[in-house]
Write a protein that holds these residues in place. Structure first.
Motif, PDB file in Angstrom:
ATOM      1  N   ALA A  40     -10.767  -1.761  50.596  1.00 55.51           N
ATOM      2  CA  ALA A  40     -11.423  -0.714  51.384  1.00 55.51           C
ATOM      3  C   ALA A  40     -12.152  -1.285  52.588  1.00 55.51           C
ATOM      4  O   ALA A  40     -12.319  -0.598  53.601  1.00 55.51           O
ATOM      5  N   GLY A  41     -12.597  -2.504  52.509  1.00 55.94           N
ATOM      6  CA  GLY A  41     -13.322  -3.089  53.629  1.00 55.94           C
ATOM      7  C   GLY A  41     -13.138  -4.597  53.679  1.00 55.94           C
ATOM      8  O   GLY A  41     -12.614  -5.218  52.757  1.00 55.94           O
ATOM      9  N   GLY A  42     -13.561  -5.166  54.818  1.00 51.44           N
ATOM     10  CA  GLY A  42     -13.487  -6.615  54.967  1.00 51.44           C
ATOM     11  C   GLY A  42     -12.292  -7.046  55.800  1.00 51.44           C
ATOM     12  O   GLY A  42     -11.451  -6.242  56.199  1.00 51.44           O
ATOM     13  N   GLU A  43     -12.229  -8.337  56.059  1.00 55.22           N
ATOM     14  CA  GLU A  43     -11.117  -8.902  56.811  1.00 55.22           C
ATOM     15  C   GLU A  43     -10.940 -10.360  56.427  1.00 55.22           C
ATOM     16  O   GLU A  43     -11.821 -10.969  55.816  1.00 55.22           O
ATOM     17  N   GLN A  44      -9.790 -10.919  56.789  1.00 56.84           N
ATOM     18  CA  GLN A  44      -9.492 -12.323  56.510  1.00 56.84           C
ATOM     19  C   GLN A  44      -8.585 -12.866  57.597  1.00 56.84           C
ATOM     20  O   GLN A  44      -7.670 -12.190  58.049  1.00 56.84           O
ATOM     21  N   GLN A  45      -8.865 -14.105  58.008  1.00 59.75           N
ATOM     22  CA  GLN A  45      -8.050 -14.758  59.029  1.00 59.75           C
ATOM     23  C   GLN A  45      -7.580 -16.114  58.511  1.00 59.75           C
ATOM     24  O   GLN A  45      -8.295 -16.792  57.768  1.00 59.75           O
ATOM     25  N   VAL A  46      -6.390 -16.478  58.894  1.00 61.23           N
ATOM     26  CA  VAL A  46      -5.823 -17.782  58.523  1.00 61.23           C
ATOM     27  C   VAL A  46      -6.104 -18.770  59.648  1.00 61.23           C
ATOM     28  O   VAL A  46      -5.811 -18.498  60.814  1.00 61.23           O
ATOM     29  N   GLN A  47      -6.653 -19.913  59.299  1.00 64.49           N
ATOM     30  CA  GLN A  47      -6.998 -20.938  60.293  1.00 64.49           C
ATOM     31  C   GLN A  47      -5.824 -21.874  60.577  1.00 64.49           C
ATOM     32  O   GLN A  47      -5.619 -22.296  61.703  1.00 64.49           O
TER      33      GLN A  47
ATOM     34  N   ARG B   7       0.674 -14.345  58.810  1.00 71.04           N
ATOM     35  CA  ARG B   7       0.504 -12.906  59.042  1.00 71.04           C
ATOM     36  C   ARG B   7       0.212 -12.146  57.750  1.00 71.04           C
ATOM     37  O   ARG B   7      -0.531 -11.159  57.759  1.00 71.04           O
ATOM     38  N   TYR B   8       0.781 -12.600  56.645  1.00 72.61           N
ATOM     39  CA  TYR B   8       0.558 -11.949  55.358  1.00 72.61           C
ATOM     40  C   TYR B   8      -0.899 -12.068  54.924  1.00 72.61           C
ATOM     41  O   TYR B   8      -1.494 -11.117  54.389  1.00 72.61           O
ATOM     42  N   LEU B   9      -1.494 -13.231  55.156  1.00 75.89           N
ATOM     43  CA  LEU B   9      -2.862 -13.487  54.693  1.00 75.89           C
ATOM     44  C   LEU B   9      -3.918 -13.175  55.743  1.00 75.89           C
ATOM     45  O   LEU B   9      -5.108 -13.333  55.477  1.00 75.89           O
ATOM     46  N   SER B  10      -3.501 -12.762  56.933  1.00 72.65           N
ATOM     47  CA  SER B  10      -4.459 -12.351  57.975  1.00 72.65           C
ATOM     48  C   SER B  10      -4.473 -10.836  58.044  1.00 72.65           C
ATOM     49  O   SER B  10      -3.436 -10.207  58.290  1.00 72.65           O
ATOM     50  N   TRP B  11      -5.639 -10.239  57.814  1.00 74.77           N
ATOM     51  CA  TRP B  11      -5.699  -8.776  57.810  1.00 74.77           C
ATOM     52  C   TRP B  11      -7.117  -8.284  58.091  1.00 74.77           C
ATOM     53  O   TRP B  11      -8.088  -9.020  57.954  1.00 74.77           O
ATOM     54  N   ASN B  12      -7.162  -7.033  58.482  1.00 77.76           N
ATOM     55  CA  ASN B  12      -8.414  -6.314  58.694  1.00 77.76           C
ATOM     56  C   ASN B  12      -8.281  -4.975  57.986  1.00 77.76           C
ATOM     57  O   ASN B  12      -7.390  -4.188  58.306  1.00 77.76           O
ATOM     58  N   ALA B  13      -9.149  -4.752  57.007  1.00 74.72           N
ATOM     59  CA  ALA B  13      -9.040  -3.537  56.197  1.00 74.72           C
ATOM     60  C   ALA B  13      -9.164  -2.270  57.024  1.00 74.72           C
ATOM     61  O   ALA B  13      -8.680  -1.213  56.613  1.00 74.72           O
ATOM     62  N   ASN B  14      -9.801  -2.343  58.200  1.00 80.20           N
ATOM     63  CA  ASN B  14      -9.949  -1.159  59.047  1.00 80.20           C
ATOM     64  C   ASN B  14      -8.678  -0.835  59.829  1.00 80.20           C
ATOM     65  O   ASN B  14      -8.603   0.218  60.458  1.00 80.20           O
ATOM     66  N   ASP B  15      -7.685  -1.728  59.780  1.00 80.25           N
ATOM     67  CA  ASP B  15      -6.446  -1.480  60.536  1.00 80.25           C
ATOM     68  C   ASP B  15      -5.237  -1.930  59.710  1.00 80.25           C
ATOM     69  O   ASP B  15      -4.550  -2.888  60.053  1.00 80.25           O
TER      70      ASP B  15
ATOM     71  N   ASP C 116      -7.480  -8.865  43.749  1.00 81.12           N
ATOM     72  CA  ASP C 116      -8.525  -9.882  43.858  1.00 81.12           C
ATOM     73  C   ASP C 116      -9.900  -9.231  43.783  1.00 81.12           C
ATOM     74  O   ASP C 116     -10.024  -8.008  43.651  1.00 81.12           O
ATOM     75  N   ALA C 117     -10.945 -10.041  43.880  1.00 77.09           N
ATOM     76  CA  ALA C 117     -12.311  -9.546  43.708  1.00 77.09           C
ATOM     77  C   ALA C 117     -12.721  -8.580  44.815  1.00 77.09           C
ATOM     78  O   ALA C 117     -13.631  -7.769  44.623  1.00 77.09           O
ATOM     79  N   ARG C 118     -12.080  -8.644  45.980  1.00 75.60           N
ATOM     80  CA  ARG C 118     -12.423  -7.753  47.092  1.00 75.60           C
ATOM     81  C   ARG C 118     -11.705  -6.418  47.009  1.00 75.60           C
ATOM     82  O   ARG C 118     -11.990  -5.516  47.784  1.00 75.60           O
ATOM     83  N   GLY C 119     -10.744  -6.329  46.094  1.00 77.00           N
ATOM     84  CA  GLY C 119     -10.003  -5.083  45.951  1.00 77.00           C
ATOM     85  C   GLY C 119      -8.625  -5.111  46.590  1.00 77.00           C
ATOM     86  O   GLY C 119      -7.888  -4.119  46.509  1.00 77.00           O
ATOM     87  N   ALA C 120      -8.237  -6.217  47.227  1.00 79.22           N
ATOM     88  CA  ALA C 120      -6.883  -6.317  47.781  1.00 79.22           C
ATOM     89  C   ALA C 120      -5.877  -6.381  46.643  1.00 79.22           C
ATOM     90  O   ALA C 120      -6.091  -7.079  45.652  1.00 79.22           O
TER      91      ALA C 120
END
Length: 292
Positions: A116-123, A82-90, A260-264
């Motif tokens: 500010a943008g992007g998302e990440q999901q854990v597989q 849950r920590y590494l799964s996120w959506n910047a829009n929510d 990180d490079a994405r701004g997180a």
């Protein structure tokens, strides 16, 4: 015939009488001995089959290692997912997903500020090593395969409260790919602040190079023979919010702000083993032992 031959002694033959039972005993003794050995072997085999011998185990060995806490392992694995799964829009959804994990005194998002943008999901996630920091508190290293940053290793400190519930014992930390990841904990309240400016400088510089993945720069602050495994996720150190001595000395615990490079942005806790040699501070380990 010569005189010498005439004087040579003649051989004598004597007769000795023996009891018949002694003669029979001497003849049968070997056969009886073989039969007795065969019978002893059969009895020993039967004894081993009915009641096999057990190894002698000391009382210390009976205590053995701490039993695996499957609930705490599951807690750490689920938190990492849950920590590494996120959506910047929510970002609110991310905070709500972590609400059941964070303890008192921690940020509701466990120190992660989304970009500010992007998302990440854990597989997938898997606990690759565990140790007990103290009774009721476990430190796990969780391998997490993400679709954005690839395979990451995250240390998760899990504490069990008096009522049996589980909670994070401190902020997580990114570590490198170890043979068996051994992680240490997050800052604890009441620990002494590091007041040595030289040590603070070395700790901050080493952590900056560690997070940036700069092995050559990091080597300048490492003790001879020290082995460090760099994280897969490259981060830039924004600030060192806190630097305290670990219990017992010999190590410092740093609370770092990184991006990180994405701004997180992340709040991460690292433990650095340090020693003073020839008038300067050196680092022998950061958060884990890659060879353990």
């Amino acid at each position: 015939m010569s005189a010498t031959a005439a004087r040579s002694p003649r051989g004598r033959v004597s007769t000795v009488s023996r009891s018949l039972w002694r003669l029979r005993l001497a003849r049968e003794c070997s056969r009886w001995l073989i039969q007795a050995l065969a019978l002893a072997g059969l009895l020993a085999s039967a004894r081993f089959a009915i009641a096999p011998p057990r190894p002698v185990v000391s009382r210390a060995a009976l205590r053995g290692p701490v039993q695996t806490d499957l609930a705490a392992m599951g807690f750490a694995s689920l938190f990492a997912r849950r920590y590494l799964s996120w959506n910047a829009n929510d970002p609110e959804a991310h905070r709500l997903a972590l609400a059941g994990f964070v303890g008192s005194g921690m940020d509701p998002d466990a120190g992660l500020q989304l970009p500010a943008g992007g998302e990440q999901q854990v597989q997938w996630t898997e606990v690759v090593q565990a140790r007990e920091r103290r009774p009721g508190e476990h430190m796990y290293t969780v391998a997490a395969q993400t679709d954005g940053a690839g395979l990451l290793y995250l240390t998760v400190d899990v504490a069990r409260r008096a009522d049996g519930t589980l909670v994070l014992g401190g902020y997580p930390a990114f570590v490198g790919a170890p043979a068996s990841a051994l992680a240490r904990g997050a800052p604890d309240a009441g620990l002494r602040e590091v007041e040595d400016p030289a040590l603070a400088t070395v700790a901050e510089r080493a952590l900056r190079n560690y997070l940036a993945g700069s092995a050559s720069e990091l080597a300048a602050d490492l003790m001879s023979g020290a082995r460090i495994s760099l994280p897969a996720l490259t981060l830039s150190l924004q600030s060192l919010a806190q630097l305290r001595w670990a219990p017992g000395g010999g190590a410092v615990i740093a609370l770092a702000q990184a991006q990180d490079a994405r701004g997180a942005q992340y709040t991460l806790a690292y433990e650095l083993d340090v020693t003073r040699a020839q008038g300067r501070w050196e680092v022998s380990a950061i958060q884990m032992n890659p060879d353990t």
